[in-house]
Design an enzyme around this catalytic site. Sequence first.
Site, PDB file in Angstrom:
ATOM      1  N   LYS A 190     -66.651  37.738  -7.282  1.00  0.00           N
ATOM      2  CA  LYS A 190     -66.348  36.409  -6.741  1.00  0.00           C
ATOM      3  C   LYS A 190     -67.594  35.813  -6.115  1.00  0.00           C
ATOM      4  CE  LYS A 190     -63.411  37.839  -3.792  1.00  0.00           C
ATOM      5  NZ  LYS A 190     -62.419  37.882  -2.706  1.00  0.00           N
ATOM      6  N   ARG A 192     -68.876  31.844  -4.335  1.00  0.00           N
ATOM      7  CA  ARG A 192     -68.634  30.433  -4.047  1.00  0.00           C
ATOM      8  C   ARG A 192     -69.976  29.708  -4.144  1.00  0.00           C
ATOM      9  NH1 ARG A 192     -64.272  28.193  -1.519  1.00  0.00           N
ATOM     10  NH2 ARG A 192     -63.569  30.226  -0.788  1.00  0.00           N
ATOM     11  N   SER A 221     -52.651  35.998   1.581  1.00  0.00           N
ATOM     12  CA  SER A 221     -52.278  34.685   1.048  1.00  0.00           C
ATOM     13  C   SER A 221     -51.980  34.741  -0.447  1.00  0.00           C
ATOM     14  CB  SER A 221     -53.399  33.681   1.310  1.00  0.00           C
ATOM     15  OG  SER A 221     -54.548  34.019   0.549  1.00  0.00           O
TER      16      SER A 221
END
Length: 310
Positions: A190, A192, A221
């Site tokens: 991952k 960003r 979440s």
Amino acid sequence: MKVVAGNSNRALAEAVAAYLATPLTRCNVRRFADMEVFVEILENVRGEDVFVVQSTSFPANDHLMELLIIIDALRRSSARRITAVMPYFGYARQDRRAAGRTPISAKLVANMITQAGADRVLTLDLHAGQIQGFFDIPTDNLFAAPVMVRDIKERLPTDNVMVVSPDVGGVVRARAIAKRIDAQLAIVDKRRERAGESEVMNIIGEVEGRSCILVDDIVDSGGTLVNAADALLAQGAKEVYAYLTHGVLSGGAVARVTASRIKEMVITDSIQPTEAVRVAKNIRTVSIATLIGEAIARTSSEESVSSLFD
């Protein structure tokens, strides 16, 4: 031996007690009008080896205070040894200073449990293994891997399976599962690119045509899990399953997972499942009562706990 249960996960505590063929010790854990916690042990525990089963799950602070006050009540009642059995250790994600002027709350909680009077701790799949070192008392970190491996072998053909870690930090956990079912390992990387923009998922490993199993310790979440599943399917994965130890599932997580393309998500009952989890079409719960119960029995009889995972 005595087994005491707080209010966080009564069903699991009863299942553990049933495995041990030992009825739960009668204990009154209630609130005063101003919501202060009051505990009264209703049986004699003098000289006993007592195990307190309590996850510090939502509401984390209430359940943590229950645990601390139960331990204090047992200590003042002359219990010989008190073991805090925490299937889910809350605050474990705050195990380091990720930025300036922030706490290491996992260490603070460890200090509180020790100072309350616990003699040892028994927990399951700590978010970070080094948290064991935060305690100045013996701490056993159990692994849900045997329970998950058994379930995978019973339900999935393992000849075309790829175990996937949803982030680099979970590689050790995923590799342990992959080794037990003789499967290959892939990693979701991952990143960003810019603040406020969604994460870019890069898959390390060949997942095309494979049944992928995402393995992690916590689902909160559900966003990372769902995004990882979408990335795997975009890379040609046949289907995606998820096996996770602790189903925190806060906010709209259950709805997010239910609406996702994850074929099935399997969680343990380390945290008591909510009604939304029980009725979700693609979420299933497996019990860790036997694992916890066996670890308690071995601790009480001074036998090896680590041999459970050999």
